[in-house]
Design an enzyme around this catalytic site. Structure first.
Site, PDB file in Angstrom:
ATOM      1  N   ASP A 143       5.705  -0.878 -12.339  1.00 59.37           N
ATOM      2  CA  ASP A 143       6.624   0.043 -13.019  1.00 59.37           C
ATOM      3  C   ASP A 143       8.068  -0.412 -12.781  1.00 59.37           C
ATOM      4  O   ASP A 143       8.598  -0.268 -11.681  1.00 59.37           O
ATOM      5  CB  ASP A 143       6.358   1.447 -12.428  1.00 59.37           C
TER       6      ASP A 143
ATOM      7  N   GLU B 206      14.917 -12.867 -21.839  1.00 52.75           N
ATOM      8  CA  GLU B 206      16.207 -13.552 -21.663  1.00 52.75           C
ATOM      9  C   GLU B 206      16.042 -15.046 -21.371  1.00 52.75           C
ATOM     10  O   GLU B 206      15.413 -15.428 -20.378  1.00 52.75           O
ATOM     11  CB  GLU B 206      17.001 -12.881 -20.518  1.00 52.75           C
TER      12      GLU B 206
ATOM     13  N   HIS C 248      23.464 -22.539 -19.819  1.00 55.81           N
ATOM     14  CA  HIS C 248      22.921 -21.634 -20.840  1.00 55.81           C
ATOM     15  C   HIS C 248      22.951 -22.237 -22.236  1.00 55.81           C
ATOM     16  O   HIS C 248      22.283 -21.740 -23.136  1.00 55.81           O
ATOM     17  CB  HIS C 248      23.752 -20.337 -20.875  1.00 55.81           C
TER      18      HIS C 248
ATOM     19  N   LYS D 177      22.549  -7.513 -11.230  1.00 52.47           N
ATOM     20  CA  LYS D 177      21.823  -7.690 -12.510  1.00 52.47           C
ATOM     21  C   LYS D 177      21.100  -9.038 -12.480  1.00 52.47           C
ATOM     22  O   LYS D 177      19.964  -9.164 -12.933  1.00 52.47           O
ATOM     23  CB  LYS D 177      22.806  -7.610 -13.685  1.00 52.47           C
TER      24      LYS D 177
HETATM   25  P1  NDP Z   1      -3.302   5.545  -9.766  1.00 49.28           P
HETATM   26  O1  NDP Z   1      -3.145   6.946 -10.166  1.00 49.28           O
HETATM   27  O2  NDP Z   1      -3.994   4.636 -10.732  1.00 49.28           O
HETATM   28  O3  NDP Z   1      -4.019   5.534  -8.323  1.00 49.28           O
HETATM   29  C1  NDP Z   1      -4.421   4.355  -7.686  1.00 49.28           C
HETATM   30  C2  NDP Z   1      -5.880   4.067  -7.990  1.00 49.28           C
HETATM   31  O4  NDP Z   1      -6.258   2.845  -7.421  1.00 49.28           O
HETATM   32  C3  NDP Z   1      -6.782   5.146  -7.442  1.00 49.28           C
HETATM   33  O5  NDP Z   1      -7.656   5.506  -8.455  1.00 49.28           O
HETATM   34  C4  NDP Z   1      -7.531   4.437  -6.321  1.00 49.28           C
HETATM   35  O6  NDP Z   1      -8.854   4.828  -6.277  1.00 49.28           O
HETATM   36  C5  NDP Z   1      -7.515   3.009  -6.803  1.00 49.28           C
HETATM   37  N1  NDP Z   1      -7.657   2.030  -5.726  1.00 49.28           N
HETATM   38  C6  NDP Z   1      -8.608   1.069  -5.685  1.00 49.28           C
HETATM   39  N2  NDP Z   1      -8.470   0.299  -4.601  1.00 49.28           N
HETATM   40  C7  NDP Z   1      -7.410   0.795  -3.919  1.00 49.28           C
HETATM   41  C8  NDP Z   1      -6.768   0.396  -2.715  1.00 49.28           C
HETATM   42  N3  NDP Z   1      -7.191  -0.643  -1.987  1.00 49.28           N
HETATM   43  N4  NDP Z   1      -5.693   1.098  -2.298  1.00 49.28           N
HETATM   44  C9  NDP Z   1      -5.230   2.148  -3.029  1.00 49.28           C
HETATM   45  N5  NDP Z   1      -5.808   2.577  -4.180  1.00 49.28           N
HETATM   46  C10 NDP Z   1      -6.894   1.900  -4.623  1.00 49.28           C
HETATM   47  O7  NDP Z   1      -1.911   4.837  -9.500  1.00 49.28           O
HETATM   48  P2  NDP Z   1      -0.740   5.197  -8.523  1.00 49.28           P
HETATM   49  O8  NDP Z   1      -0.997   6.454  -7.753  1.00 49.28           O
HETATM   50  O9  NDP Z   1      -0.466   3.960  -7.768  1.00 49.28           O
HETATM   51  O10 NDP Z   1       0.441   5.516  -9.519  1.00 49.28           O
HETATM   52  C11 NDP Z   1       1.089   4.462 -10.187  1.00 49.28           C
HETATM   53  C12 NDP Z   1       1.336   4.873 -11.630  1.00 49.28           C
HETATM   54  O11 NDP Z   1       2.033   6.102 -11.668  1.00 49.28           O
HETATM   55  C13 NDP Z   1       2.198   3.885 -12.355  1.00 49.28           C
HETATM   56  O12 NDP Z   1       1.626   3.671 -13.611  1.00 49.28           O
HETATM   57  C14 NDP Z   1       3.521   4.608 -12.511  1.00 49.28           C
HETATM   58  O13 NDP Z   1       4.197   4.168 -13.668  1.00 49.28           O
HETATM   59  C15 NDP Z   1       3.087   6.043 -12.634  1.00 49.28           C
HETATM   60  N6  NDP Z   1       4.024   7.098 -12.285  1.00 49.28           N
HETATM   61  C16 NDP Z   1       5.226   6.851 -11.673  1.00 49.28           C
HETATM   62  C17 NDP Z   1       6.054   7.894 -11.319  1.00 49.28           C
HETATM   63  C18 NDP Z   1       7.327   7.566 -10.603  1.00 49.28           C
HETATM   64  O14 NDP Z   1       7.569   6.416 -10.292  1.00 49.28           O
HETATM   65  N7  NDP Z   1       8.178   8.533 -10.307  1.00 49.28           N
HETATM   66  C19 NDP Z   1       5.684   9.295 -11.583  1.00 49.28           C
HETATM   67  C20 NDP Z   1       4.369   9.428 -12.170  1.00 49.28           C
HETATM   68  C21 NDP Z   1       3.583   8.377 -12.504  1.00 49.28           C
HETATM   69  P3  NDP Z   1      -9.339   6.103  -5.431  1.00 49.28           P
HETATM   70  O15 NDP Z   1      -8.770   7.306  -6.112  1.00 49.28           O
HETATM   71  O16 NDP Z   1     -10.805   6.027  -5.457  1.00 49.28           O
HETATM   72  O17 NDP Z   1      -8.793   5.931  -4.038  1.00 49.28           O
END
Ligand code: NDP
Length: 428
Positions: free
Chosen positions: A284, A81, A382, A268
């Site tokens: 996200d 936009e 705009h 918005k």
């Molecule tokens: P991930 O599944 O990628 O988990 C976070 C990763 O980051 C883990 O692998 C973790 O490693 C790693 N990590 C590294 N450093 C850190 C730190 N300092 N703190 C925390 N984690 C760390 O992502 P999320 O669980 O955050 O999920 C986000 C994704 O899920 C987005 O893409 C979203 O679009 C999607 N999603 C959203 C939904 C919703 O909003 N309702 C539903 C389902 C999916 P380790 O495991 O070793 O700790």
């Protein structure tokens, strides 16, 4: 004192990249592959989502002039936009003159829900669930031990009983909430894993049937607030006294609080900034906007998310509070080269700092829009960008875009037919 970033909007793309380097926002090694930094290799895109046939690009701009908690930021914003980035930068410039934005996010807990049905004597079962607190936490942590090692994990457990509603034909639901500190991650997958891991135990404890275990995007335990305070002298515009502009902004805030038709458009405008920054930093957008709009309805009526009032010194105070579950790792952030780059331009902030930046962008956007609306009106600002869009839609390329859009702004009516006629005339 002049800065390499002065008149950034007037520079060519290459000059802007050079000035980012001169101002210390990017390093020299980034220059050679600057544009590649943003492109998503096929080998990555093809594994991010399904049925990939290509990539879909958006412009990435920088919100300028942001002074947040005493620190300077250039905020990456991905949006289609026109005017959004200019308006955010203009709003931020005025706020900077008044001392900048202050942001706070006291905690950042994600909520996982386990939803059960057919729980008899739910009040007693609520007590029983809480008696099993330690066991439930242990099970949740065993399902995702790495987040505990990082200093996060379950912080609390709560039960909400949602009564049956004969009019809606809905049964009673027994909802267990897990509050999880997901540290630097947004945490959807972490929380989903934990919620699913305690489903069986909750069935045994309550005697009910688990329907699902899943994150709630209504992130009420991750609220972030941005605010600013401005002397009326910084607000005068178009022949209007600063105090009058101040009072009109307050009235604009009042109507957006009480009229949902106005509130939706007001919000918005906030989301113009919030979503552009959320998207640019690899987060996200659907998760954040679902939560934010629900928060705008928390009173039972959809209302404005921001508030403006006059303090005891006659200053305008603007505040914005929104739930913001965004991360600096995980999801696409760790694999999309553009997201890594934008986080780098922000100085690799932690998740709380990033939430504050995004909230400040939403407030800057809103402030800028309100100030324009109650003074010149929104269309004047705009026009230039609208003329450019029309010129491009008419088929103008390269230098033609500036020439045709300039001619278009001087002619009437400013529409596509006129843009096509001017382009034809110019080419002949
Ligand atoms: P991930 O599944 O990628 O988990 C976070 C990763 O980051 C883990 O692998 C973790 O490693 C790693 N990590 C590294 N450093 C850190 C730190 N300092 N703190 C925390 N984690 C760390 O992502 P999320 O669980 O955050 O999920 C986000 C994704 O899920 C987005 O893409 C979203 O679009 C999607 N999603 C959203 C939904 C919703 O909003 N309702 C539903 C389902 C999916 P380790 O495991 O070793 O700790």
């Amino acid at each position: 004192m002049s800065s390499p970033l002065d008149k950034f909007y007037k520079k060519s793309i290459n000059e802007r990249i050079q000035s980012l380097m001169s101002a210390g926002f990017i390093e020299h090694e980034h220059i050679s592959n600057f544009k590649q930094s943003f492109s998503l290799p096929e080998g990555v895109s093809n594994h991010m989502v399904e049925n990939v046939v290509g990539t879909y690009q958006l412009p990435l701009g920088l919100g300028m002039n942001f002074l947040i908690n005493g620190k300077d930021y250039l905020v990456p914003m991905a949006t289609e936009e026109p005017s959004v980035i200019a308006a955010a930068s203009f709003g931020a410039k005025t706020v900077r003159a008044g001392g900048g934005f202050t942001t706070t996010q006291e905690k950042r807990w994600m909520i996982g829900q386990v939803i059960l049905k057919n729980v008899e004597d739910s009040e007693a079962m609520k007590e029983k669930v809480l008696e099993h607190y330690d066991d439930l936490v242990e099970r949740a942590h065993a399902a995702h031990p790495s987040i505990v090692k990082r200093g996060g994990g379950v912080k609390d457990i709560d039960v909400r009983i949602i009564e049956s509603n004969p009019e809606e034909h809905t049964p009673e639901f027994f909802v267990v909430h897990l509050y999880v500190d997901t540290k630097e991650a947004m945490g959807a997958n972490i929380v989903n894993t934990m919620a699913e891991a305690i489903k069986d135990a909750l069935e045994i404890i309550t005697g009910g049937n688990a329907l699902m275990g899943i994150l709630s995007n209504y992130a009420t335990e991750a609220l972030v607030t941005a605010s600013f305070r401005l002397a009326p002298s910084l607000l005068s515009r178009s022949g209007l006294e600063g105090t009058e502009v101040r009072d009109r902004i307050v009235e604009a805030s009042q109507i957006a609080s009480v009229d949902p038709y106005r509130a939706v458009t007001h919000n918005k405008g906030i989301m113009n900034g919030v979503e552009a920054a959320v998207l640019a930093t690899g987060n996200d957008t659907r998760a954040t906007s679902a939560g934010i709009h629900a928060y705008a309805s928390q009173s039972g009526q959809y209302r404005s998310l921001s508030k403006y009032y006059v303090d005891e010194h006659g200053y305008l105070v603007g505040t914005l509070t929104i739930p913001l579950a965004i991360g600096t790792v995980g999801g696409s952030i760790s694999i999309h080269p553009g997201a890594q780059f934008t986080q780098h331009i922000l100085g690799d902030p932690d998740a709380k700092t990033l939430a504050g930046i995004v909230c400040a962008v939403g407030l800057a956007q809103n402030f800028s829009a309100l100030r324009a609306l109650v003074t010149d009106g929104i269309q004047r600002g705009h026009m230039a960008l609208q003329a450019k869009s029309l010129a491009m839609t008419a088929g103008a390329v390269g230098v033609e875009i500036d020439v045709i859009s300039r001619k278009l702004r001087r002619s009437q009516p400013m529409n596509l037919t006129q843009a096509e006629a001017l382009l034809e005339e110019y080419r002949n």
